[in-house]
Design a protein around this motif. Sequence first.
Motif, short mmCIF file in Angstrom:
data_model
loop_
_atom_site.label_atom_id
_atom_site.label_comp_id
_atom_site.label_asym_id
_atom_site.label_seq_id
_atom_site.Cartn_x
_atom_site.Cartn_y
_atom_site.Cartn_z
N ASN A 53 -8.59 -31.35 -3.93
CA ASN A 53 -9.42 -31.72 -2.78
C ASN A 53 -9.79 -30.48 -1.96
OD1 ASN A 53 -9.37 -34.41 -3.46
ND2 ASN A 53 -7.75 -34.93 -2.03
N ILE A 54 -8.81 -29.63 -1.71
CA ILE A 54 -9.07 -28.42 -0.92
C ILE A 54 -10.03 -27.49 -1.66
CG2 ILE A 54 -8.00 -26.31 -0.01
CD1 ILE A 54 -5.55 -28.07 0.71
N ALA A 55 -9.84 -27.35 -2.98
CA ALA A 55 -10.72 -26.48 -3.77
C ALA A 55 -12.15 -26.98 -3.80
CB ALA A 55 -10.18 -26.36 -5.19
N ASN A 56 -12.34 -28.29 -3.69
CA ASN A 56 -13.69 -28.87 -3.73
C ASN A 56 -14.22 -29.21 -2.35
OD1 ASN A 56 -14.44 -29.18 -6.64
ND2 ASN A 56 -12.44 -30.17 -6.67
N ASN A 57 -13.74 -28.53 -1.35
CA ASN A 57 -14.15 -28.77 0.03
C ASN A 57 -15.66 -28.63 0.23
OD1 ASN A 57 -13.86 -29.22 2.83
ND2 ASN A 57 -13.86 -27.00 3.18
N ASP A 58 -16.29 -27.70 -0.48
CA ASP A 58 -17.73 -27.46 -0.31
C ASP A 58 -18.57 -28.01 -1.45
OD1 ASP A 58 -17.36 -26.10 2.10
OD2 ASP A 58 -16.91 -24.23 1.07
N PRO A 99 -20.82 -30.57 -3.19
CA PRO A 99 -21.61 -31.74 -2.79
C PRO A 99 -21.21 -32.99 -3.58
CG PRO A 99 -23.03 -29.85 -3.19
CD PRO A 99 -21.66 -29.48 -3.67
N ASN A 100 -21.17 -34.10 -2.89
CA ASN A 100 -20.88 -35.42 -3.47
C ASN A 100 -19.48 -35.54 -4.07
OD1 ASN A 100 -23.43 -36.52 -2.78
ND2 ASN A 100 -24.30 -35.47 -4.55
N TYR A 101 -18.58 -34.62 -3.77
CA TYR A 101 -17.19 -34.74 -4.25
C TYR A 101 -16.47 -35.77 -3.40
CZ TYR A 101 -12.37 -33.65 -5.39
OH TYR A 101 -11.05 -33.73 -5.77
N LYS A 102 -15.81 -36.69 -4.03
CA LYS A 102 -15.04 -37.71 -3.32
C LYS A 102 -13.56 -37.32 -3.34
CE LYS A 102 -18.74 -40.04 -2.83
NZ LYS A 102 -19.57 -39.54 -1.77
N ALA A 103 -12.96 -37.31 -2.18
CA ALA A 103 -11.55 -36.94 -2.06
C ALA A 103 -10.69 -37.91 -2.86
CB ALA A 103 -11.13 -36.93 -0.60
N LYS A 104 -9.60 -37.38 -3.42
CA LYS A 104 -8.67 -38.19 -4.19
C LYS A 104 -7.34 -38.25 -3.45
CE LYS A 104 -10.61 -37.01 -8.70
NZ LYS A 104 -11.83 -36.41 -8.24
N ASP A 105 -6.56 -39.25 -3.78
CA ASP A 105 -5.22 -39.39 -3.21
C ASP A 105 -4.31 -39.97 -4.28
OD1 ASP A 105 -3.19 -39.24 -1.39
OD2 ASP A 105 -3.92 -40.82 -0.09
N SER A 127 -14.07 -44.09 -2.91
CA SER A 127 -15.41 -44.24 -3.48
C SER A 127 -16.53 -44.14 -2.45
CB SER A 127 -15.51 -45.55 -4.25
OG SER A 127 -15.22 -46.63 -3.39
N ASN A 128 -16.38 -44.71 -1.28
CA ASN A 128 -17.50 -44.73 -0.33
C ASN A 128 -17.17 -43.95 0.94
OD1 ASN A 128 -15.61 -46.45 0.62
ND2 ASN A 128 -16.95 -48.23 0.80
N LEU A 129 -16.45 -42.86 0.81
CA LEU A 129 -16.05 -42.06 1.96
C LEU A 129 -16.91 -40.81 2.03
CD1 LEU A 129 -13.94 -41.68 4.23
CD2 LEU A 129 -12.60 -40.40 2.58
N ARG A 130 -17.55 -40.57 3.19
CA ARG A 130 -18.37 -39.38 3.38
C ARG A 130 -18.05 -38.77 4.73
NH1 ARG A 130 -24.61 -40.14 2.25
NH2 ARG A 130 -24.50 -38.32 3.55
N TYR A 131 -17.74 -37.48 4.72
CA TYR A 131 -17.50 -36.77 5.97
C TYR A 131 -18.69 -35.90 6.36
CZ TYR A 131 -12.67 -38.10 6.51
OH TYR A 131 -11.53 -38.82 6.71
N ARG A 132 -19.45 -35.47 5.37
CA ARG A 132 -20.57 -34.57 5.65
C ARG A 132 -21.85 -35.09 5.04
NH1 ARG A 132 -17.59 -30.85 2.95
NH2 ARG A 132 -15.61 -30.74 3.95
N GLU A 133 -22.96 -34.50 5.45
CA GLU A 133 -24.28 -34.93 4.97
C GLU A 133 -24.49 -34.69 3.49
OE1 GLU A 133 -27.11 -33.02 7.50
OE2 GLU A 133 -26.25 -33.91 9.29
N GLY A 176 -16.42 -35.83 0.66
CA GLY A 176 -15.48 -36.69 1.37
C GLY A 176 -14.15 -36.04 1.68
N VAL A 177 -14.09 -34.70 1.73
CA VAL A 177 -12.83 -34.00 1.99
C VAL A 177 -12.71 -33.70 3.48
CG1 VAL A 177 -11.47 -31.94 1.50
CG2 VAL A 177 -12.83 -32.98 -0.31
#
Length: 130
Positions: free
Chosen positions: A28-33, A35-41, A81-87, A91-92
Amino acid sequence: MDLFSGTISNLENGLAYAAVKNKTIAQNIANNDTPNYKAKDVSFKKMLTEAQNTYIQANRTDQRHFDFTTKNSTPGVYSYSNLRYRENGNGVDMDKEQASLAENTIFYNALVDRINGKLNTLQTVIKGGN
């Protein structure tokens, strides 16, 4: 004979969970930038359920026997799946990820300390209390 009534194996399973969670947080941290990456847990409950289903092995001696297959996915990991923090659709949440990383590191270190304590106790018994 089980020396610690399953304690070591339970601690080992806890370490496996912490390692998977740490890997997921690092991704998740590596894919912070990205686009369209959805955070995992990682969910311990999902990991336990999938582990119970994944590790069933059977020897097929006849064509009529059922075939047990295992999944290649990492157990317990799921995406929001449907989490977005930025434009850009990412979703990180870095603050959440860093807090989760710190919490998981403390959990992992506590498990390692407990395993070391169990092994030191065994070593003391083997040496005869010296």
